[in-house]
Design an enzyme around this catalytic site. Structure first.
Site, PDB file in Angstrom:
ATOM      1  N   GLU A  74      -1.552 -10.098  -6.138  1.00 46.83           N
ATOM      2  CA  GLU A  74      -1.521 -10.879  -7.381  1.00 46.83           C
ATOM      3  C   GLU A  74      -0.617 -10.224  -8.420  1.00 46.83           C
ATOM      4  OE1 GLU A  74      -4.104  -9.888  -5.628  1.00 46.83           O
ATOM      5  OE2 GLU A  74      -5.897 -11.079  -6.018  1.00 46.83           O
ATOM      6  N   ALA A  97       0.670   5.726   0.964  1.00 45.28           N
ATOM      7  CA  ALA A  97      -0.095   6.806   1.582  1.00 45.28           C
ATOM      8  C   ALA A  97      -0.981   7.500   0.545  1.00 45.28           C
ATOM      9  CB  ALA A  97       0.856   7.812   2.223  1.00 45.28           C
ATOM     10  N   GLU A 113       0.833  -1.194   0.000  1.00 43.43           N
ATOM     11  CA  GLU A 113       0.000   0.000   0.000  1.00 43.43           C
ATOM     12  C   GLU A 113       0.873   1.251   0.000  1.00 43.43           C
ATOM     13  OE1 GLU A 113      -2.794  -0.518   3.233  1.00 43.43           O
ATOM     14  OE2 GLU A 113      -3.871  -2.057   2.101  1.00 43.43           O
TER      15      GLU A 113
HETATM   16  N1  THU Z   1      -5.898  -6.445  -2.490  1.00 44.37           N
HETATM   17  C1  THU Z   1      -5.088  -7.399  -3.052  1.00 44.37           C
HETATM   18  O1  THU Z   1      -3.909  -7.513  -2.702  1.00 44.37           O
HETATM   19  N2  THU Z   1      -5.614  -8.196  -3.993  1.00 44.37           N
HETATM   20  C2  THU Z   1      -6.894  -8.124  -4.470  1.00 44.37           C
HETATM   21  O2  THU Z   1      -7.256  -8.849  -5.385  1.00 44.37           O
HETATM   22  C3  THU Z   1      -7.840  -7.190  -3.851  1.00 44.37           C
HETATM   23  C4  THU Z   1      -7.281  -6.275  -2.838  1.00 44.37           C
HETATM   24  C5  THU Z   1      -5.342  -5.553  -1.466  1.00 44.37           C
HETATM   25  C6  THU Z   1      -5.270  -4.111  -1.883  1.00 44.37           C
HETATM   26  C7  THU Z   1      -5.327  -3.398  -0.544  1.00 44.37           C
HETATM   27  O3  THU Z   1      -4.004  -3.304  -0.042  1.00 44.37           O
HETATM   28  C8  THU Z   1      -6.124  -4.336   0.353  1.00 44.37           C
HETATM   29  O4  THU Z   1      -6.145  -5.589  -0.318  1.00 44.37           O
HETATM   30  C9  THU Z   1      -7.544  -3.864   0.618  1.00 44.37           C
HETATM   31  O5  THU Z   1      -8.202  -3.556  -0.556  1.00 44.37           O
END
Ligand code: THU
Length: 133
Positions: free
Chosen positions: A53, A44, A42
């Site tokens: 993925e 900020a 993630e």
């Molecule tokens: N996220 C993933 O890593 N893969 C997905 O297919 C959906 C969402 C992550 C993005 C974010 O860091 C967190 O999950 C919440 O959305």
């Protein structure tokens, strides 16, 4: 249950997820037999977040090159259950082997679906081939 599950679970512990608190891991196997992993990263500036993925797919391309094909891919969140988001489905479609299986948690169980079923009528490499004539 796919043997990829423990790998996905393990790499989820290395996620950078201070904003959503959702730690996500992904493991995939390519047609070479090699496995690759990724976790969500993630930022900020929230829209710049990278999903697990896509991190795993980028690692696979960086290691094996763009001809790599995914034969199975598992996604695992330590705090919740979800299937790959739309953007990640599109990325999977780009590199999916014909029989590629996608594994994820749903209602307390692991479920497996063909990658093609996750993006019906999707835009993909075949669409670009049509474009080229
Ligand atoms: N996220 C993933 O890593 N893969 C997905 O297919 C959906 C969402 C992550 C993005 C974010 O860091 C967190 O999950 C919440 O959305």
């Amino acid at each position: 249950m796919s043997t990829l599950y423990p790998l996905a679970q393990s790499v989820a512990n290395r996620a950078h997820a201070p904003y959503s608190m959702a730690q996500v891991g992904c493991a995939l196997r390519t047609s070479s037999g090699a496995t690759h992993q990724g976790c969500n990263v993630e930022n900020a500036s929230l829209g710049l977040t990278l999903c697990a993925e896509r991190a795993a797919i980028a690692a696979a391309v960086a290691t094996e090159g763009p001809a790599m094909r995914i034969v199975e891919i598992a996604v695992c969140c330590l705090q919740a259950e979800f299937s790959p988001c739309g953007a990640c489905r599109q990325w999977i479609a780009e590199f999916a082997a014909p029989q590629c299986q996608v594994h994820f948690r749903q209602e307390g169980r692991w479920v497996s679906m063909p990658a093609a079923a996750l993006l019906p009528s999707g835009f993909g490499p075949h669409s670009m081939r049509n474009l080229a004539g």
